[in-house]
Design an enzyme around this catalytic site. Structure first.
Site, PDB file in Angstrom:
ATOM      1  N   GLN A   3       0.725  -1.103  -0.051  1.00 31.16           N
ATOM      2  CA  GLN A   3      -0.043  -0.039   0.094  1.00 31.16           C
ATOM      3  C   GLN A   3       0.925   1.138  -0.002  1.00 31.16           C
ATOM      4  O   GLN A   3       1.820   1.459   0.906  1.00 31.16           O
ATOM      5  CB  GLN A   3      -1.016  -0.047   1.137  1.00 31.16           C
ATOM      6  CG  GLN A   3      -1.762   1.164   1.093  1.00 31.16           C
ATOM      7  CD  GLN A   3      -2.653   1.399   2.361  1.00 31.16           C
ATOM      8  OE1 GLN A   3      -2.951   0.402   3.226  1.00 31.16           O
ATOM      9  NE2 GLN A   3      -3.251   2.724   2.627  1.00 31.16           N
ATOM     10  N   HIS A  17      -7.660   1.030  10.022  1.00 31.07           N
ATOM     11  CA  HIS A  17      -6.943   0.307   9.000  1.00 31.07           C
ATOM     12  C   HIS A  17      -7.419  -0.939   8.615  1.00 31.07           C
ATOM     13  O   HIS A  17      -7.981  -1.795   9.411  1.00 31.07           O
ATOM     14  CB  HIS A  17      -5.388   0.024   9.172  1.00 31.07           C
ATOM     15  CG  HIS A  17      -4.769  -0.202   8.134  1.00 31.07           C
ATOM     16  ND1 HIS A  17      -4.200   0.385   7.060  1.00 31.07           N
ATOM     17  CD2 HIS A  17      -3.991  -1.741   8.061  1.00 31.07           C
ATOM     18  CE1 HIS A  17      -3.661  -0.397   6.123  1.00 31.07           C
ATOM     19  NE2 HIS A  17      -3.391  -1.493   6.862  1.00 31.07           N
ATOM     20  N   ASP A  59      -1.722  -7.483   4.621  1.00 31.06           N
ATOM     21  CA  ASP A  59      -1.922  -6.130   5.014  1.00 31.06           C
ATOM     22  C   ASP A  59      -0.805  -5.226   3.970  1.00 31.06           C
ATOM     23  O   ASP A  59       0.285  -5.372   4.228  1.00 31.06           O
ATOM     24  CB  ASP A  59      -1.798  -6.128   6.501  1.00 31.06           C
ATOM     25  CG  ASP A  59      -1.709  -4.672   7.124  1.00 31.06           C
ATOM     26  OD1 ASP A  59      -1.687  -3.556   6.146  1.00 31.06           O
ATOM     27  OD2 ASP A  59      -1.956  -4.426   8.099  1.00 31.06           O
TER      28      ASP A  59
END
Length: 240
Positions: A91, A168, A193
């Protein structure tokens, strides 16, 4: 060059299913539904088999310390049973964790997508790319930015003017072990993640949803006093 900050996405089945449909998932295959609690009775209300779980959690100092400790251990010791076909995306876009979580759930769940849809295009255009290259592709193409914006604006809460958030998304998926399908511990829980250093092998499971719930209790709830947790499961659709 700075990267635009996206609007945070709600962990709401209606929002997630809308995103998935617009991105190219045939929703008859699978849909997202709420997980109302981690007790056996509430887990038993979730349609089976569960393909993936999305967890929205509040970032805290304790969780950040645990994340750094786990990442350091993975970097030094590796994860020898992790299957190389697991799709993980780094990310790099602020507040894009909802879309990253959705991509992790859908791309690792043996689903098919509408030809030429954003999901199908992303798979085709990212073949052989690294997690960082996949992230760059998200930054530089409009494949999911507009879908994310529409989904984020269509939730139950008012779109915030302050886009800074401490909430998150992380995702749990099922993946085969490199030992093979007939070996003990042949299927494992993998946490994905985009803020981590890579996928996290959480070990083998007996019942996927039950064992994910235990990980959430032991790893997340035990390290936070917040109540801002929510969980959804990706499971059978109407044609299952």
């Amino acid at each position: 060059m700075s990267v635009n900050r996206w609007i945070p996405l709600e962990n709401n089945p209606e929002v997630l299913n809308s995103w998935s449909s617009k991105a190219g998932l045939v929703t008859a295959q699978a849909v997202f539904e709420d997980v109302y609690g981690l007790d056996p009775e509430l887990l038993g209300m979730v349609n089976q088999p569960v393909k993936a779980v999305l967890l929205l959690f509040p970032i805290s100092d304790a969780l950040e310390a645990k994340r750094r400790e786990e990442d350091a251990k993975i970097k030094s010791e590796g994860q020898p049973l992790l299957d190389s076909t697991v799709v993980w995306i780094k990310q790099t876009i602020p507040n894009a964790c909802g879309t990253i979580g959705l991509l992790h759930a859908l791309l690792n769940s043996d689903l098919t997508f509408v030809p030429e849809s954003p999901l199908a295009q992303f798979i085709d255009e990212c073949k052989g790319k690294t997690p960082e290259e996949r992230a760059k592709h998200l930054e530089t193409t409009p494949l999911f930015a507009n879908i994310h914006a529409e989904a984020a604006s269509g939730g139950q809460t008012v779109v915030p003017t302050d886009l800074d958030t401490n909430l998150h998304f992380t995702c749990f998926v099922r993946a085969p072990s490199i030992r093979g399908p007939d070996a003990p511990g042949s299927y494992r829980i993998i946490e994905l993640d985009g803020r981590r250093e890579g996928p996290v092998d959480r070990g083998e499971y007996t019942d996927f949803l039950t064992d994910v719930a235990k990980i959430v209790k032991d790893t997340y709830l035990a390290n936070s006093s917040s109540v801002q947790f929510s969980m959804v499961a990706l499971g059978p659709g109407s044609e299952a």
